[in-house]
Design a protein around this motif. Structure first.
Motif, PDB file in Angstrom:
ATOM      1  N   GLU A 147     -50.476  47.598  94.823  1.00 19.47           N
ATOM      2  CA  GLU A 147     -51.522  48.616  94.764  1.00 19.47           C
ATOM      3  C   GLU A 147     -50.965  50.032  94.770  1.00 19.47           C
ATOM      4  OE1 GLU A 147     -53.864  47.030  97.857  1.00 19.47           O
ATOM      5  OE2 GLU A 147     -55.019  45.797  96.474  1.00 19.47           O
ATOM      6  N   ASN A 279     -57.021  36.751 113.766  1.00 22.73           N
ATOM      7  CA  ASN A 279     -56.906  35.848 114.918  1.00 22.73           C
ATOM      8  C   ASN A 279     -56.708  34.382 114.547  1.00 22.73           C
ATOM      9  OD1 ASN A 279     -59.349  35.221 113.887  1.00 22.73           O
ATOM     10  ND2 ASN A 279     -60.313  34.911 115.887  1.00 22.73           N
ATOM     11  N   ILE A 320     -53.331  23.278 108.180  1.00 23.32           N
ATOM     12  CA  ILE A 320     -53.301  23.918 106.866  1.00 23.32           C
ATOM     13  C   ILE A 320     -54.662  24.565 106.614  1.00 23.32           C
ATOM     14  CG2 ILE A 320     -53.098  23.537 104.374  1.00 23.32           C
ATOM     15  CD1 ILE A 320     -51.180  21.245 104.981  1.00 23.32           C
ATOM     16  N   PHE A 321     -54.634  25.865 106.366  1.00 21.77           N
ATOM     17  CA  PHE A 321     -55.863  26.570 106.012  1.00 21.77           C
ATOM     18  C   PHE A 321     -55.918  26.731 104.500  1.00 21.77           C
ATOM     19  CE2 PHE A 321     -54.830  27.975 110.331  1.00 21.77           C
ATOM     20  CZ  PHE A 321     -56.004  27.613 110.985  1.00 21.77           C
ATOM     21  N   VAL A 322     -57.127  26.680 103.964  1.00 21.39           N
ATOM     22  CA  VAL A 322     -57.293  26.692 102.512  1.00 21.39           C
ATOM     23  C   VAL A 322     -58.108  27.911 102.093  1.00 21.39           C
ATOM     24  CG1 VAL A 322     -58.152  25.396 100.525  1.00 21.39           C
ATOM     25  CG2 VAL A 322     -57.305  24.167 102.537  1.00 21.39           C
ATOM     26  N   ASP A 324     -59.793  29.401  98.725  1.00 18.50           N
ATOM     27  CA  ASP A 324     -60.020  29.148  97.303  1.00 18.50           C
ATOM     28  C   ASP A 324     -60.978  30.162  96.693  1.00 18.50           C
ATOM     29  OD1 ASP A 324     -62.339  28.345  98.466  1.00 18.50           O
ATOM     30  OD2 ASP A 324     -62.326  26.303  97.681  1.00 18.50           O
ATOM     31  N   ASN A 325     -61.156  31.281  97.369  1.00 18.78           N
ATOM     32  CA  ASN A 325     -61.956  32.347  96.764  1.00 18.78           C
ATOM     33  C   ASN A 325     -61.327  33.690  97.126  1.00 18.78           C
ATOM     34  OD1 ASN A 325     -63.215  33.495  99.254  1.00 18.78           O
ATOM     35  ND2 ASN A 325     -64.026  31.411  99.415  1.00 18.78           N
ATOM     36  N   PRO A 326     -61.729  34.756  96.422  1.00 20.99           N
ATOM     37  CA  PRO A 326     -61.030  36.035  96.606  1.00 20.99           C
ATOM     38  C   PRO A 326     -61.065  36.536  98.054  1.00 20.99           C
ATOM     39  CG  PRO A 326     -62.534  36.154  94.735  1.00 20.99           C
ATOM     40  CD  PRO A 326     -62.782  34.833  95.394  1.00 20.99           C
ATOM     41  N   ALA A 327     -62.147  36.257  98.774  1.00 16.59           N
ATOM     42  CA  ALA A 327     -62.259  36.793 100.134  1.00 16.59           C
ATOM     43  C   ALA A 327     -61.244  36.142 101.065  1.00 16.59           C
ATOM     44  CB  ALA A 327     -63.685  36.586 100.658  1.00 16.59           C
ATOM     45  N   THR A 328     -61.192  34.813 101.065  1.00 20.61           N
ATOM     46  CA  THR A 328     -60.258  34.138 101.973  1.00 20.61           C
ATOM     47  C   THR A 328     -58.816  34.279 101.482  1.00 20.61           C
ATOM     48  OG1 THR A 328     -60.944  32.105 100.871  1.00 20.61           O
ATOM     49  CG2 THR A 328     -61.809  32.469 103.053  1.00 20.61           C
ATOM     50  N   GLU A 330     -57.514  36.856  99.982  1.00 21.79           N
ATOM     51  CA  GLU A 330     -57.049  38.178 100.399  1.00 21.79           C
ATOM     52  C   GLU A 330     -56.701  38.164 101.890  1.00 21.79           C
ATOM     53  OE1 GLU A 330     -56.029  40.736  99.066  1.00 21.79           O
ATOM     54  OE2 GLU A 330     -56.128  42.285 100.607  1.00 21.79           O
ATOM     55  N   ARG A 331     -57.483  37.414 102.665  1.00 21.07           N
ATOM     56  CA  ARG A 331     -57.233  37.365 104.113  1.00 21.07           C
ATOM     57  C   ARG A 331     -55.840  36.784 104.394  1.00 21.07           C
ATOM     58  NH1 ARG A 331     -61.423  34.454 108.238  1.00 21.07           N
ATOM     59  NH2 ARG A 331     -60.101  34.657 110.091  1.00 21.07           N
ATOM     60  N   ILE A 332     -55.467  35.767 103.656  1.00 21.97           N
ATOM     61  CA  ILE A 332     -54.153  35.146 103.847  1.00 21.97           C
ATOM     62  C   ILE A 332     -53.030  36.031 103.307  1.00 21.97           C
ATOM     63  CG2 ILE A 332     -52.700  33.260 102.994  1.00 21.97           C
ATOM     64  CD1 ILE A 332     -55.012  31.379 103.372  1.00 21.97           C
TER      65      ILE A 332
ATOM     66  N   ASP B  12     -68.464  38.300  94.143  1.00 20.89           N
ATOM     67  CA  ASP B  12     -67.445  39.017  94.909  1.00 20.89           C
ATOM     68  C   ASP B  12     -67.527  40.491  94.528  1.00 20.89           C
ATOM     69  OD1 ASP B  12     -65.260  39.778  96.344  1.00 20.89           O
ATOM     70  OD2 ASP B  12     -63.808  39.110  94.851  1.00 20.89           O
ATOM     71  N   GLU B  31     -66.300  36.016  90.057  1.00 20.37           N
ATOM     72  CA  GLU B  31     -66.103  34.984  91.072  1.00 20.37           C
ATOM     73  C   GLU B  31     -67.197  35.081  92.128  1.00 20.37           C
ATOM     74  OE1 GLU B  31     -62.559  33.285  92.074  1.00 20.37           O
ATOM     75  OE2 GLU B  31     -61.359  34.949  91.305  1.00 20.37           O
ATOM     76  N   ILE B  33     -68.596  34.166  96.037  1.00 14.79           N
ATOM     77  CA  ILE B  33     -68.143  33.883  97.396  1.00 14.79           C
ATOM     78  C   ILE B  33     -69.368  33.656  98.293  1.00 14.79           C
ATOM     79  CG2 ILE B  33     -65.998  35.210  97.219  1.00 14.79           C
ATOM     80  CD1 ILE B  33     -67.393  37.530  98.644  1.00 14.79           C
ATOM     81  N   LEU B 187     -60.978  30.155 109.064  1.00 16.07           N
ATOM     82  CA  LEU B 187     -60.684  29.768 107.681  1.00 16.07           C
ATOM     83  C   LEU B 187     -60.914  28.274 107.538  1.00 16.07           C
ATOM     84  CD1 LEU B 187     -57.347  31.709 107.144  1.00 16.07           C
ATOM     85  CD2 LEU B 187     -59.410  32.021 105.784  1.00 16.07           C
ATOM     86  N   PRO B 188     -61.362  27.846 106.369  1.00 16.33           N
ATOM     87  CA  PRO B 188     -61.495  26.404 106.151  1.00 16.33           C
ATOM     88  C   PRO B 188     -60.122  25.732 106.238  1.00 16.33           C
ATOM     89  CG  PRO B 188     -62.462  27.655 104.336  1.00 16.33           C
ATOM     90  CD  PRO B 188     -61.744  28.629 105.203  1.00 16.33           C
ATOM     91  N   THR B 189     -60.106  24.508 106.730  1.00 22.78           N
ATOM     92  CA  THR B 189     -58.840  23.775 106.823  1.00 22.78           C
ATOM     93  C   THR B 189     -58.763  22.732 105.710  1.00 22.78           C
ATOM     94  OG1 THR B 189     -59.810  22.096 108.226  1.00 22.78           O
ATOM     95  CG2 THR B 189     -58.827  23.993 109.340  1.00 22.78           C
ATOM     96  N   LEU B 190     -57.574  22.213 105.520  1.00 21.21           N
ATOM     97  CA  LEU B 190     -57.398  21.189 104.485  1.00 21.21           C
ATOM     98  C   LEU B 190     -58.236  19.951 104.807  1.00 21.21           C
ATOM     99  CD1 LEU B 190     -55.827  20.539 101.861  1.00 21.21           C
ATOM    100  CD2 LEU B 190     -54.133  19.401 103.292  1.00 21.21           C
TER     101      LEU B 190
END
Lengths: 475, 272
Positions: A147, A279, A320-322, A324-328, A330-332, B12, B31, B33, B187-190
């Motif tokens: 950025e 967190n 394992i956290f997943v 699969d969208n822009p919001a989550t 970006e968080r990771i 989004d 997309e 959300i 966050l969702p988990t696997l």
């Protein structure tokens, strides 16, 4: 300060520069603004004298004219993009003229039929992708500073970043360049062609030359289809070894090439989370991996991430956290991108290394750095683009250390890191460049002969050593 | 305890573009959300379930694609998902949407607690939560920023007011709408994703709800959008520059007076 072999700018010279680019585009009096241009984002880079004038040209012809005068005057010239570099490449060593590229900020053409874009070097890398996304295309470079950094800087350093494991580094996507040579000629290298063995590959010589062989004024980029879907997995491991051993194993045993494979030891991860007030529960984790998969078919991407996730579970990931969208997502990724900033505020005594080892040696390297930190009483957070063997090793001394102790111990720590990396068959810098920071260490990795040939090349381009002098090679 | 969480799939906001010729949102290729505030509602529901046992159900009204949002909720740990989808629901305003959601909730079984995100990022009205409470005949607390106490019979929450906070106790069943201070979404988990991929989602159409056509979609929506436009900025920025410390003092005084006139007091920490 290094004794300058160059002349200083006088008022007559400054008037000439003003005549070329317009007086409003020359800064030679405001010391605060000039001092701000005497540094970049390199942690622990010692202070350097500011440039004597910062000029903002708008055309290649203006830069060519400046280069011709600089040769006549024997005044050094340093090109500078966003100043987000991590090796001091855009920091002038001998004052002189600083050329700011921010007026070269346009996308000149998006050629959808050829899947190419012609851009100017001063545009922010991410802005290119924002323009391309609606067309279903993207430029696959993905530096972590996306950025802020400019595409010209990405070319100067041959930037890699978070997607290099699948898409390769910047050079793969540079098809053509317009370059002002150090002697003030304007040359065009390459073009809208995908294969070219006509003569030496000067185009690729220019990519990664850290602004020492020419000033890029126009770039033809190869574009690729933007994957419609991306899923990121954040995998927590309760053993550092298990995490780092999983890195090469994902590549060799999983049958899926991730688009990113990032490693973060728990110190890096927790420090970034603390900085962000994130967190995510980490339990007894010792390390985390971000593994991303992308593609055009949603179902296929889902199958791929489930397979990679299951593989990581087998290799010891306990959670394992997943995303699969822009919001989550970006968080990771924000955690990963924030690591340097989170450490920057901890202590002034820091040094960031950017070593590369063969991917299979990642476990050996991470173990070695952890032991080294313990032996010296420093912290060495280790993170990076582990999938391609590129690790960022940020040596950080406790804030209460006296500077003398740091100055004494740092060379010793660096020696150990670099000899170990060399022994593994690795290299000094993967994507940050040598610049000012590493030039005393280059001989650990390059032979005398290589350095002599490289210096001869520099001399062929720049006989008066006017362009960005004092970089890459020790005097 | 049965908890229902109405959620909405939204574009989004980072990738939303305006069609400059028509002034409308370009939704193609954007997309989707889960509405960000709904994630806080989901998190609160999961925390309540962890303390009190029971089950959680996410409910959405939208096109078939909204199933993705429900699967995200399932991946976070929500037990059941219900999608109200029917061509006759299309074009519903907040009133008609609340009506369909109320009937869907009734159809699925009366909950003890309904938790909504305070507003959605696309419509930005904040009306659906309270309207839903009205249609369900439930007491409502909006702008909830923390839950003080929750039992099988009542919930005590703190809610934001324009100039402070208010603590209220509501008998259950009740509905609350939450702001982001209420919890931090997980966050969702696997393993959650695996479950969500194969989970059944209950699809509800108007064949099930049997609402009259006049109460649905555009026909059932009293809201009329007469015109949309970008408001002109009416504020003006005044720059006070000060080259020296002496000049800075009167500039700072002017700034203090400006704030004082508008009833803004700096805290002692900030004014030092």
């Amino acid at each position: 300060m290094t004794k300058s072999p160059y002349n200083h700018l006088n008022s007559e010279m400054i008037a000439k520069l003003e005549a070329i680019v317009g007086p409003e585009n020359v800064e030679s009096t405001d010391t605060a603004r000039l001092e701000a241009l005497a540094k970049d984002e390199t942690p622990g880079l010692p202070p350097h004298p500011p440039p004597e004038a910062a000029v903002r040209p708008a055309t290649a012809a203006e830069i060519a004219e400046i280069m011709k005068l600089a040769n006549k005057w024997r005044v050094p010239v340093t090109p500078r993009g966003a100043g987000s570099g991590l090796s001091g490449g855009a920091v002038p060593l001998y004052g002189g003229i600083l050329i700011l590229m921010d007026r070269f900020d346009k996308i000149l053409e998006i050629d959808e039929k050829n899947m190419m874009a012609t851009v100017e070097p001063g545009i922010i890398s991410n802005d290119i992708n924002e323009r391309l996304a609606p067309l279903g295309l993207f430029h696959a470079g993905y530096p972590m500073s996306l950025e802020t950094c400019q595409i010209g800087g990405n070319i100067a350093e041959n930037a890699g970043g978070g997607k290099a494991i699948k898409y390769g580094v910047t050079s793969r996507y540079v098809l053509g360049l317009e370059v002002v040579t150090p002697t003030g000629d304007i040359i065009e290298l390459g073009g809208k062609i995908l294969k070219d063995v006509t003569g030496y590959n000067l185009l690729q010589l220019m990519v990664g030359s850290e602004g020492t062989l020419g000033i890029v004024t126009k770039i033809i980029l190869r574009l690729v289809p933007l994957p419609k879907h991306q899923v990121d997995l954040l995998c927590l491991f309760d053993s550092l070894d298990a995490a780092s051993e999983a890195v090469p194993a994902i590549m060799t045993e999983c049958g899926i090439t991730p688009s990113s494979l990032e490693f973060m030891d728990i110190l890096s991860f927790k420090t970034a989370c603390g900085h962000l007030r994130e967190n995510i529960p980490v339990g007894n984790a010792e390390a985390a991996l971000i593994v991303s998969v992308d593609g055009h078919d949603k179902k296929r991407v889902q199958e791929d991430y489930l397979a990679v996730g299951e593989f990581c579970e087998k290799r010891g990931a306990f959670e394992i956290f997943v995303a699969d969208n822009p919001a989550t997502s970006e968080r990771i990724w924000k955690i990963r991108r924030t690591i340097p900033e989170a450490f920057a505020i901890m202590s002034d005594l820091q040094r960031g290394e950017d070593v590369v080892v063969p991917p299979a040696s990642i476990p050996a390297a991470t173990r070695y750095f952890a032991d080294l930190a313990e032996r010296h009483g420093v912290i060495i957070p280790c993170y990076g683009h582990a999938g391609d063997g590129n690790l960022h090793v940020r040596i950080t001394a406790p804030a209460e250390w006296p500077r003398e102790r740091w100055n004494k111990e740092l060379p010793d720590i660096l020696d150990q890191i670099h000899s170990f990396v060399a022994k593994l068959g690795g290299t000094l810098t993967g994507e940050h460049g040598v610049g000012l920071k590493h030039k005393q260490r280059i001989s650990i990795f390059l032979s005398k002969e290589e350095i002599a040939i490289s210096k001869a090349i520099k001399n062929a381009f720049d006989p008066n050593n006017i362009l960005n002098p004092g970089k890459i090679f020790p005097e | 305890m049965r908890i229902a969480i109405p959620i909405k799939q939204v574009p989004d906001t980072k990738s939303v573009r305006l069609d400059e010729s028509t002034g409308t949102l370009v939704r193609d290729g954007i997309e989707s959300i889960v509405n960000p505030l709904d994630l806080y509602a989901i998190e609160l529901a999961l925390q309540a379930r962890e303390r009190l046992d029971g089950e959680t159900t996410a409910i959405s009204m939208g096109p078939p694609k909204a199933e993705e949002a429900l699967r995200e909720a399932l991946a976070m740990g929500i037990d059941h998902a219900v999608l109200a989808t029917d061509r006759t629901f299309a074009g519903s305003d907040t009133w008609a949407t609340a009506k369909v959601l109320a009937e869907t909730i009734r159809y699925h079984g009366a909950p003890d607690l309904v938790i909504c995100g305070e507003r959605a990022t696309d419509g930005d009205t904040g009306q659906v939560g309270p309207a839903l409470a009205a249609f369900l005949g439930l007491p409502v607390a909006a702008y909830v920023n923390s839950v003080k106490k929750i039992s099988r019979n009542s919930i005590t929450v703190s809610k934001l007011l324009e100039d402070g906070e208010e603590t209220v106790e509501l008998p259950l069943p009740a509905l609350i709408t939450v702001v982001k201070e209420v919890a931090v979404p997980r966050l969702p988990t696997l393993s959650g994703k695996r479950r969500a991929i194969s989970a059944d989602i209950l699809i509800v159409s108007n064949d099930n709800l049997r609402l009259p056509d006049s109460e649905l979609g555009l026909k059932g929506s009293p809201t009329r959008v007469a015109k949309t436009f970008t408001p002109k900025a009416t504020r003006e920025c005044v720059n006070r520059t000060a080259a020296t410390a002496e000049e800075a003092i009167p500039a700072a005084r002017d700034l203090m007076a400006f704030l004082n006139d508008r009833g803004i007091r700096l805290s002692s920490e900030a004014s030092q």
